[in-house]
Design an enzyme around this catalytic site. Sequence first.
Site, PDB file in Angstrom:
ATOM      1  N   GLY A  41      47.132  48.596  86.717  1.00  0.00           N
ATOM      2  CA  GLY A  41      47.336  49.128  85.364  1.00  0.00           C
ATOM      3  C   GLY A  41      47.796  50.570  85.419  1.00  0.00           C
ATOM      4  O   GLY A  41      47.965  51.150  86.491  1.00  0.00           O
ATOM      5  N   SER A  42      47.988  51.159  84.252  1.00  0.00           N
ATOM      6  CA  SER A  42      48.561  52.511  84.210  1.00  0.00           C
ATOM      7  C   SER A  42      47.582  53.552  84.731  1.00  0.00           C
ATOM      8  O   SER A  42      47.981  54.511  85.400  1.00  0.00           O
ATOM      9  CB  SER A  42      49.008  52.841  82.783  1.00  0.00           C
ATOM     10  OG  SER A  42      47.940  52.670  81.878  1.00  0.00           O
ATOM     11  N   ASP A  84      39.223  51.119  89.459  1.00  0.00           N
ATOM     12  CA  ASP A  84      40.088  50.358  88.544  1.00  0.00           C
ATOM     13  C   ASP A  84      39.842  50.800  87.103  1.00  0.00           C
ATOM     14  O   ASP A  84      38.778  51.334  86.771  1.00  0.00           O
ATOM     15  CB  ASP A  84      39.788  48.856  88.691  1.00  0.00           C
ATOM     16  CG  ASP A  84      40.899  47.983  88.118  1.00  0.00           C
ATOM     17  OD1 ASP A  84      41.892  48.522  87.578  1.00  0.00           O
ATOM     18  OD2 ASP A  84      40.773  46.743  88.212  1.00  0.00           O
ATOM     19  N   GLY A 142      46.260  43.495  81.915  1.00  0.00           N
ATOM     20  CA  GLY A 142      47.473  43.394  82.739  1.00  0.00           C
ATOM     21  C   GLY A 142      47.587  42.062  83.461  1.00  0.00           C
ATOM     22  O   GLY A 142      48.530  41.845  84.219  1.00  0.00           O
ATOM     23  N   GLU A 145      41.186  41.273  90.721  1.00  0.00           N
ATOM     24  CA  GLU A 145      40.333  42.439  90.440  1.00  0.00           C
ATOM     25  C   GLU A 145      38.853  42.070  90.599  1.00  0.00           C
ATOM     26  O   GLU A 145      38.058  42.827  91.174  1.00  0.00           O
ATOM     27  CB  GLU A 145      40.590  42.955  89.024  1.00  0.00           C
ATOM     28  CG  GLU A 145      41.979  43.577  88.863  1.00  0.00           C
ATOM     29  CD  GLU A 145      42.327  43.937  87.431  1.00  0.00           C
ATOM     30  OE1 GLU A 145      43.252  44.741  87.258  1.00  0.00           O
ATOM     31  OE2 GLU A 145      41.702  43.422  86.488  1.00  0.00           O
TER      32      GLU A 145
HETATM   33  C1  5RP Z   1      44.616  44.888  84.458  1.00  0.00           C
HETATM   34  C2  5RP Z   1      43.404  45.580  83.924  1.00  0.00           C
HETATM   35  C3  5RP Z   1      43.523  47.025  83.613  1.00  0.00           C
HETATM   36  O1  5RP Z   1      42.552  47.718  84.301  1.00  0.00           O
HETATM   37  C4  5RP Z   1      43.341  47.238  82.142  1.00  0.00           C
HETATM   38  O2  5RP Z   1      44.268  46.436  81.440  1.00  0.00           O
HETATM   39  C5  5RP Z   1      43.530  48.707  81.763  1.00  0.00           C
HETATM   40  O3  5RP Z   1      44.868  49.066  81.907  1.00  0.00           O
HETATM   41  P1  5RP Z   1      45.390  50.535  81.637  1.00  0.00           P
HETATM   42  O4  5RP Z   1      44.824  51.408  82.710  1.00  0.00           O
HETATM   43  O5  5RP Z   1      46.895  50.409  81.737  1.00  0.00           O
HETATM   44  O6  5RP Z   1      44.945  50.964  80.267  1.00  0.00           O
HETATM   45  O7  5RP Z   1      42.355  45.020  83.761  1.00  0.00           O
HETATM   46  O8  5RP Z   1      44.385  43.510  84.620  1.00  0.00           O
END
Ligand code: 5RP
Length: 226
Positions: free
Chosen positions: A33-34, A85, A101, A107
């Site tokens: 993710g970002s 994460d 994501g 994960e």
């Molecule tokens: C991906 C995830 C990400 O950690 C979650 O979507 C958060 O994303 P971001 O850091 O872009 O806000 O679970 O599967």
Amino acid sequence: MTQDELKQAVARAAVDYIAPRLDSRSIVGVGTGSTANYFIDYLAEYQSDFDGAVASSEATAERLKSHGIPVYDLNAVGEIEFYVDGADETNERLELIKGGGGALTREKIVAAVAKTFICIADESKKVDILGDFPLPVEVIPMARSHVGREIVKLGGDPVYREGFTTDNGNIIIDIHNLDISRPIVMEEKLNNVVGIVTNGLFARRPADLLLLGTSDGVRTIERKGV
Ligand code: 5RP
């Protein structure tokens, strides 16, 4: 501060937290993710201080490799000291919704192996009760309709994520309007639905540490009982 700046701040805080605790044999588990992307970029500054990483998605593996960080297959490593994460939602007990994501299965596997799971998130992700964010579940394609009917029985509204295939070749169903007032109970119910590979509730194995980006700085929240 913008949401992006908060994500950068928590990613930096995670690197500051783990860097002094790494040695030449350490393997770092890396999320998707970002927010995780910022973490990867900052972690690269310390690549001579640890052995390598295990990635929770193909996208993360590519980003790690682009920085020259060795990426290992999970089966080839003994132990993962830290898993870092992001999340889509977190509550006070550091139970999470993940999978926005679509990388939730890998994960959850890496989080299960890691000794310490550090969640990095901006303050918009902190909620009292999980569930405003639709809960993703990864589903074997042939089970799509069956899983949809089971989700309705659990009180949720299933929405097929159009045009999306996971790294494992499966589909995602996002569950809207689900009552997640008891996250562990709901996680276990969903674990029992045939055809669901993984659900995005990280409650049985929550984060151990939350680095939460706020306009007043990064708050460090330890899970009670850790
Ligand atoms: C991906 C995830 C990400 O950690 C979650 O979507 C958060 O994303 P971001 O850091 O872009 O806000 O679970 O599967």
